[in-house]
Design a protein around this motif. Structure first.
Motif, PDB file in Angstrom:
ATOM      1  N   ALA A 137       2.126  -1.831 -12.957  1.00 25.22           N
ATOM      2  CA  ALA A 137       1.770  -1.012 -14.119  1.00 25.22           C
ATOM      3  C   ALA A 137       2.011  -1.772 -15.415  1.00 25.22           C
ATOM      4  O   ALA A 137       1.239  -1.630 -16.378  1.00 25.22           O
ATOM      5  CB  ALA A 137       2.575   0.285 -14.100  1.00 25.22           C
ATOM      6  N   SER A 138       3.070  -2.596 -15.452  1.00 25.14           N
ATOM      7  CA  SER A 138       3.344  -3.375 -16.659  1.00 25.14           C
ATOM      8  C   SER A 138       2.258  -4.409 -16.928  1.00 25.14           C
ATOM      9  O   SER A 138       2.124  -4.900 -18.053  1.00 25.14           O
ATOM     10  CB  SER A 138       4.702  -4.074 -16.526  1.00 25.14           C
ATOM     11  N   LYS A 139       1.476  -4.729 -15.903  1.00 32.69           N
ATOM     12  CA  LYS A 139       0.350  -5.659 -16.056  1.00 32.69           C
ATOM     13  C   LYS A 139      -0.977  -4.915 -16.213  1.00 32.69           C
ATOM     14  O   LYS A 139      -2.049  -5.534 -16.177  1.00 32.69           O
ATOM     15  CB  LYS A 139       0.269  -6.586 -14.842  1.00 32.69           C
ATOM     16  N   GLY A 140      -0.892  -3.582 -16.336  1.00 34.73           N
ATOM     17  CA  GLY A 140      -2.107  -2.791 -16.514  1.00 34.73           C
ATOM     18  C   GLY A 140      -2.804  -2.402 -15.236  1.00 34.73           C
ATOM     19  O   GLY A 140      -3.926  -1.889 -15.266  1.00 34.73           O
ATOM     20  N   VAL A 141      -2.145  -2.608 -14.087  1.00 34.52           N
ATOM     21  CA  VAL A 141      -2.736  -2.264 -12.790  1.00 34.52           C
ATOM     22  C   VAL A 141      -2.135  -0.939 -12.333  1.00 34.52           C
ATOM     23  O   VAL A 141      -0.937  -0.845 -12.062  1.00 34.52           O
ATOM     24  CB  VAL A 141      -2.472  -3.359 -11.738  1.00 34.52           C
ATOM     25  N   LEU A 142      -2.953   0.104 -12.253  1.00 35.31           N
ATOM     26  CA  LEU A 142      -2.476   1.442 -11.915  1.00 35.31           C
ATOM     27  C   LEU A 142      -3.071   1.926 -10.601  1.00 35.31           C
ATOM     28  O   LEU A 142      -3.478   3.075 -10.473  1.00 35.31           O
ATOM     29  CB  LEU A 142      -2.806   2.417 -13.039  1.00 35.31           C
ATOM     30  N   SER A 143      -3.126   1.037  -9.634  1.00 34.13           N
ATOM     31  CA  SER A 143      -3.616   1.400  -8.314  1.00 34.13           C
ATOM     32  C   SER A 143      -2.689   0.817  -7.266  1.00 34.13           C
ATOM     33  O   SER A 143      -2.245  -0.336  -7.391  1.00 34.13           O
ATOM     34  CB  SER A 143      -5.035   0.874  -8.092  1.00 34.13           C
ATOM     35  N   LEU A 144      -2.384   1.629  -6.255  1.00 40.67           N
ATOM     36  CA  LEU A 144      -1.533   1.172  -5.153  1.00 40.67           C
ATOM     37  C   LEU A 144      -2.316   1.047  -3.856  1.00 40.67           C
ATOM     38  O   LEU A 144      -1.735   1.003  -2.781  1.00 40.67           O
ATOM     39  CB  LEU A 144      -0.347   2.121  -4.981  1.00 40.67           C
ATOM     40  N   ASP A 145      -3.655   1.013  -3.969  1.00 41.15           N
ATOM     41  CA  ASP A 145      -4.490   0.707  -2.806  1.00 41.15           C
ATOM     42  C   ASP A 145      -4.238  -0.735  -2.384  1.00 41.15           C
ATOM     43  O   ASP A 145      -4.043  -1.615  -3.226  1.00 41.15           O
ATOM     44  CB  ASP A 145      -5.969   0.886  -3.140  1.00 41.15           C
ATOM     45  N   PHE A 146      -4.268  -0.972  -1.097  1.00 36.44           N
ATOM     46  CA  PHE A 146      -4.006  -2.326  -0.606  1.00 36.44           C
ATOM     47  C   PHE A 146      -5.023  -3.336  -1.156  1.00 36.44           C
ATOM     48  O   PHE A 146      -4.661  -4.450  -1.525  1.00 36.44           O
ATOM     49  CB  PHE A 146      -4.008  -2.341   0.923  1.00 36.44           C
ATOM     50  N   THR A 147      -6.286  -2.950  -1.206  1.00 39.57           N
ATOM     51  CA  THR A 147      -7.310  -3.875  -1.703  1.00 39.57           C
ATOM     52  C   THR A 147      -7.092  -4.196  -3.172  1.00 39.57           C
ATOM     53  O   THR A 147      -7.252  -5.350  -3.593  1.00 39.57           O
ATOM     54  CB  THR A 147      -8.712  -3.284  -1.490  1.00 39.57           C
ATOM     55  N   ALA A 148      -6.719  -3.181  -3.967  1.00 32.13           N
ATOM     56  CA  ALA A 148      -6.471  -3.414  -5.392  1.00 32.13           C
ATOM     57  C   ALA A 148      -5.234  -4.277  -5.597  1.00 32.13           C
ATOM     58  O   ALA A 148      -5.224  -5.206  -6.432  1.00 32.13           O
ATOM     59  CB  ALA A 148      -6.319  -2.088  -6.125  1.00 32.13           C
ATOM     60  N   MET A 149      -4.168  -3.978  -4.839  1.00 29.97           N
ATOM     61  CA  MET A 149      -2.944  -4.769  -4.982  1.00 29.97           C
ATOM     62  C   MET A 149      -3.181  -6.212  -4.573  1.00 29.97           C
ATOM     63  O   MET A 149      -2.641  -7.139  -5.190  1.00 29.97           O
ATOM     64  CB  MET A 149      -1.831  -4.147  -4.138  1.00 29.97           C
ATOM     65  N   ALA A 150      -3.978  -6.415  -3.532  1.00 34.03           N
ATOM     66  CA  ALA A 150      -4.248  -7.784  -3.070  1.00 34.03           C
ATOM     67  C   ALA A 150      -4.889  -8.623  -4.162  1.00 34.03           C
ATOM     68  O   ALA A 150      -4.654  -9.838  -4.244  1.00 34.03           O
ATOM     69  CB  ALA A 150      -5.144  -7.747  -1.834  1.00 34.03           C
ATOM     70  N   GLY A 151      -5.669  -7.985  -5.013  1.00 39.26           N
ATOM     71  CA  GLY A 151      -6.341  -8.726  -6.078  1.00 39.26           C
ATOM     72  C   GLY A 151      -5.505  -8.935  -7.318  1.00 39.26           C
ATOM     73  O   GLY A 151      -5.927  -9.670  -8.223  1.00 39.26           O
ATOM     74  N   HIS A 152      -4.329  -8.293  -7.400  1.00 40.02           N
ATOM     75  CA  HIS A 152      -3.558  -8.355  -8.643  1.00 40.02           C
ATOM     76  C   HIS A 152      -2.104  -8.790  -8.483  1.00 40.02           C
ATOM     77  O   HIS A 152      -1.433  -9.022  -9.488  1.00 40.02           O
ATOM     78  CB  HIS A 152      -3.585  -6.987  -9.338  1.00 40.02           C
ATOM     79  N   VAL A 153      -1.565  -8.877  -7.264  1.00 41.92           N
ATOM     80  CA  VAL A 153      -0.147  -9.235  -7.129  1.00 41.92           C
ATOM     81  C   VAL A 153       0.144 -10.637  -7.650  1.00 41.92           C
ATOM     82  O   VAL A 153       1.279 -10.935  -8.014  1.00 41.92           O
ATOM     83  CB  VAL A 153       0.343  -9.123  -5.665  1.00 41.92           C
ATOM     84  N   ALA A 154      -0.870 -11.478  -7.730  1.00 40.14           N
ATOM     85  CA  ALA A 154      -0.661 -12.832  -8.257  1.00 40.14           C
ATOM     86  C   ALA A 154      -0.250 -12.802  -9.721  1.00 40.14           C
ATOM     87  O   ALA A 154       0.261 -13.812 -10.246  1.00 40.14           O
ATOM     88  CB  ALA A 154      -1.924 -13.668  -8.079  1.00 40.14           C
ATOM     89  N   LEU A 155      -0.442 -11.651 -10.392  1.00 41.51           N
ATOM     90  CA  LEU A 155      -0.025 -11.525 -11.788  1.00 41.51           C
ATOM     91  C   LEU A 155       1.490 -11.448 -11.912  1.00 41.51           C
ATOM     92  O   LEU A 155       2.040 -11.700 -12.988  1.00 41.51           O
ATOM     93  CB  LEU A 155      -0.644 -10.261 -12.406  1.00 41.51           C
ATOM     94  N   LEU A 156       2.179 -11.082 -10.828  1.00 46.05           N
ATOM     95  CA  LEU A 156       3.627 -10.930 -10.871  1.00 46.05           C
ATOM     96  C   LEU A 156       4.320 -12.270 -10.627  1.00 46.05           C
ATOM     97  O   LEU A 156       3.779 -13.155  -9.954  1.00 46.05           O
ATOM     98  CB  LEU A 156       4.083  -9.910  -9.823  1.00 46.05           C
ATOM     99  N   SER A 157       5.526 -12.396 -11.142  1.00 42.73           N
ATOM    100  CA  SER A 157       6.279 -13.641 -10.983  1.00 42.73           C
ATOM    101  C   SER A 157       6.777 -13.792  -9.553  1.00 42.73           C
ATOM    102  O   SER A 157       7.011 -12.789  -8.865  1.00 42.73           O
ATOM    103  CB  SER A 157       7.462 -13.667 -11.944  1.00 42.73           C
ATOM    104  N   PRO A 158       6.968 -15.029  -9.092  1.00 41.67           N
ATOM    105  CA  PRO A 158       7.488 -15.233  -7.731  1.00 41.67           C
ATOM    106  C   PRO A 158       8.836 -14.550  -7.493  1.00 41.67           C
ATOM    107  O   PRO A 158       9.100 -14.060  -6.396  1.00 41.67           O
ATOM    108  CB  PRO A 158       7.613 -16.759  -7.632  1.00 41.67           C
ATOM    109  N   ALA A 159       9.689 -14.508  -8.530  1.00 43.00           N
ATOM    110  CA  ALA A 159      11.001 -13.876  -8.364  1.00 43.00           C
ATOM    111  C   ALA A 159      10.857 -12.388  -8.087  1.00 43.00           C
ATOM    112  O   ALA A 159      11.521 -11.837  -7.190  1.00 43.00           O
ATOM    113  CB  ALA A 159      11.847 -14.097  -9.618  1.00 43.00           C
ATOM    114  N   VAL A 160       9.985 -11.711  -8.848  1.00 44.65           N
ATOM    115  CA  VAL A 160       9.768 -10.283  -8.642  1.00 44.65           C
ATOM    116  C   VAL A 160       9.155 -10.039  -7.268  1.00 44.65           C
ATOM    117  O   VAL A 160       9.554  -9.118  -6.538  1.00 44.65           O
ATOM    118  CB  VAL A 160       8.864  -9.703  -9.752  1.00 44.65           C
ATOM    119  N   LEU A 161       8.194 -10.857  -6.882  1.00 43.04           N
ATOM    120  CA  LEU A 161       7.563 -10.703  -5.571  1.00 43.04           C
ATOM    121  C   LEU A 161       8.572 -10.908  -4.448  1.00 43.04           C
ATOM    122  O   LEU A 161       8.517 -10.218  -3.419  1.00 43.04           O
ATOM    123  CB  LEU A 161       6.408 -11.701  -5.433  1.00 43.04           C
TER     124      LEU A 161
END
Length: 645
Positions: free
Chosen positions: A197-221
């Motif tokens: 959500a802090s990156k503007g992604v407001l979907s928890l669908d697997f397909t949506a998350m797959a396209g946006h998790v790269a926006l998060l830092s490795p530490a958070v992941l």
């Protein structure tokens, strides 16, 4: 592509639960069994239809969806009750519904005299609904609903015979232990949602998350990945939250087969595989998964070596084999982990159901020290048990060999030498403990008491037919994933069909290129370890006819006691966690906080009210003149206030 029949895969067993749960006592055994089995069979047949639809689609477009309704709508956040079927979820759905259906059929014979027949099948259907919802969910929130559902059903089914304290306590233990893991899952889910959500992604669908998790830092992941894995350690019985699963043997044997083979315990492995897009970006979290899986595989196998309860040996075997699956997904070989999940569903369901057949023949006896010589007395059960034992041991040509070897090869090829070594040693122990079980149960001289021996009989066909089908799957189920090395030797083109089928779901994880000679020696080594374990067990317990407990206790008494007492982990938890919490609850939460704060507040407010009332009621004399006097005093007081101010 929208396919609106997916919802009926999930809804069908839910309907069975409602029918049997509400009206089961009035329907009678025959109708209850028919409803319970038919609803699961419908789920399986719809799954087969969806599988054929997927196969007809282009490889990179194999995705079916079914949006039922919008569940949560809060600002820009929308979460749908939406089902998804891709190559990964169709494998899971077919395994869950197919093996689950065979267990339902087997239960018709195993539970036919139980007073809670309708309640049993209603819980079993609810279990199927929860697991199918988990594997077909298109978003992680809906997955969590199924995740919690299987946890609830495990409590209901493990404690099914709640009149027994041991069963009721085992159900509570499973429920509480899973809740501990689920807190980790929830924290990971909240962190994932807030970070996206802090990156503007407001979907928890697997397909949506797959396209946006790269926006998060490795530490958070990494933190998210480890927290989600904490949930998996509870649900899939890994160190340190495995302790509930051996006690789950208090439930009916078909329940053990369902929980341990195709449903609940595989949920953690499936979740890691489904979230592969996150884990490949968090290699440290994957390392944690691989190492915990390898340690669990070895740890549980050592305990299984000395257990004397036939179901408890299989319980620790399940924990060990789940460790193999986590090894596979942990080293990035997601397809290998899911492949072992599938083959394990076949042979472990068979092992538990065949153990139930042994218990059925021996009037409920579970202690292997009171068995022996059953090979000729229940030949069908023996034959299918042997097939499953050879499969789990990793003997070439059977399903377990192909899936286990693919995990070990992936571990070595990806540079995880220590993980591979732990798995390699576990392969020896697996052959040893499973053929120790075979030897004590089916070979040698009979140790069965005379009264029970007169009543030994083979199980009815309603129980043996599912066993035969599972035995066939345990033998041939691995041929969809023949390693490339063997495929080249035998000239089988595209031999590893399973990996190719799942390829669109999983990323390609780079692995160290192994020379053919190294790959060959690895395979020969794993075969040698499996065969060595099998023959060592047969030599010790059949040829030498050694008494298992006596020989082990004499050879290594300290180690034997340590393993027999399961490394004293339950005792450690009791001493470090449970007893201090109980003492805190009694001395502080009960005797101080509850008595003085809670009860004191309630009782104190009542006392103050009573004290004030006792004094105020003195002005209620019942004398009219007194009331008039007080009234006039009040009136003159008000007038005086306005005049004098």
């Amino acid at each position: 592509m929208e396919l609106n029949v997916l919802r009926y895969i999930v809804l069908s067993p839910l309907i069975g639960f409602l029918i049997n749960g509400i009206g089961g006592k009035r329907l009678g055994h025959r109708a209850v069994g028919l409803v319970a089995n038919a609803t699961v069979l419908i789920s399986f047949l719809i799954g087969v239809y969806a599988f054929t639809v997927l196969l007809s689609m282009p490889v990179n477009e194999r995705l079916l969806t079914d949006t039922v309704y919008t569940w949560i709508s809060a600002g820009a956040l929308t979460i749908d009750v939406k089902l998804m079927m891709d190559p990964l979820s169709v494998v899971m759905a077919l395994v869950v519904s197919g093996v689950g259906f065979l267990i339902h059929v087997y239960s018709l014979g195993y539970m036919h005299e139980d007073r809670g027949y309708a309640r049993y099948f209603s819980f079993l259907n609810l279990f199927m609904f929860s697991m199918l919802l988990l594997v077909l969910s298109s978003n992680i929130v809906l997955m969590f609903v199924g995740w919690e559902g299987v946890g609830l059903c495990s409590y209901l089914l493990i404690g099914f015979w709640y009149e027994k304290d041991s069963a009721a306590n085992a159900g509570k233990k499973a429920f509480i232990t899973n809740r501990i893991g689920d807190y980790g899952f929830l924290l990971g889910l909240f962190l994932l949602a807030s970070s996206l959500a802090s990156k503007g992604v407001l979907s928890l669908d697997f397909t949506a998350m797959a396209g946006h998790v790269a926006l998060l830092s490795p530490a958070v992941l990494t933190v998210i990945g480890v927290l989600l894995f904490v949930g998996a350690t509870g649900k899939s019985a890994q160190l340190p939250l495995y302790v509930w699963l051996p006690d789950a043997m208090e439930g009916p044997t078909p329940v053990s087969a369902l929980i341990h083979a195709a449903t609940m315990v595989t949920a953690g492995v499936y979740m890691i595989a489904r979230m592969n897009f996150l884990y490949v970006l968090a290699p440290t979290a994957l390392e944690v998964v691989a190492v915990v899986g390898a340690l669990t595989a070895l740890y549980a196998a050592t305990i299984g070596l000395v257990q004397n309860d036939i179901k408890r040996v299989l319980a620790y075997s399940t924990i060990s084999q789940l460790g193999y699956m986590f090894m596979g997904v942990g080293v990035g070989a997601f397809s290998a982990g899911i492949f072992h999940l599938m083959t394990h569903a076949f042979f472990k369901a068979l092992l538990f159901l065949a153990a139930g057949s042994v218990m059925h023949a021996l009037s409920g006896e579970q202690d292997m020290r009171k068995m022996g010589g059953l090979r000729t007395k229940i030949p069908v059960t023996y034959a299918v048990f042997l097939a499953a034992a050879l499969a789990i041991a990793g003997i070439p040509g059977l399903s377990g060999f192909f899936s286990k070897d693919s995990i070990l090869a992936a571990a070595y090829g990806s540079g995880h030498t220590v993980v591979w070594l732990l798995g390699f040693i576990t392969a020896l122990l697996t052959g040893l403990y499973i053929f120790r079980l075979m030897s004590m149960t089916f070979y040698g001289e009979s140790r069965i008491d005379e009264h029970t021996a007169h009543h030994i009989h083979e199980s009815p066909k309603v129980m043996t037919v599912p066993l035969i089908i599972l035995a066939a799957l345990s033998i041939i189920g691995g041929y969809v994933g023949v390693p490339r090395l063997l495929g080249n030797i035998f000239g089988w083109h595209d031999s590893d069909m399973f990996v190719h089928f799942l390829a669109p779901v999983f990323p390609v994880v780079p692995a160290h290129k192994m020379p053919v000679a190294v790959e060959t020696w690895l395979m020969i080594g794993s075969i040698a370890m499996a065969v060595l374990g099998v023959f060592a067990a047969l030599y010790v317990y059949v040829t030498k006819r050694m008494q298992p407990a006596k020989s082990a206790a004499q050879a290594v008494p300290g180690l034997y006691r340590l393993l027999l007492n399961k490394y004293y982990v339950d005792e450690l938890y009791n001493a470090v966690i449970i007893r201090p919490l109980m003492a805190l609850s009694r001395s502080f939460l009960w005797k101080f906080f509850d008595v003085w704060i809670v009860d004191g507040t309630v009782n104190g407010s009542a006392y103050v009210t009573e004290w004030a009332s006792a004094r105020l009621r003195k002005i209620q004399t019942g004398d009219f003149q007194v009331y008039v006097t007080i009234f006039l005093i009040g009136v003159f007081s008000v007038l005086a206030y306005f005049v004098l101010r």
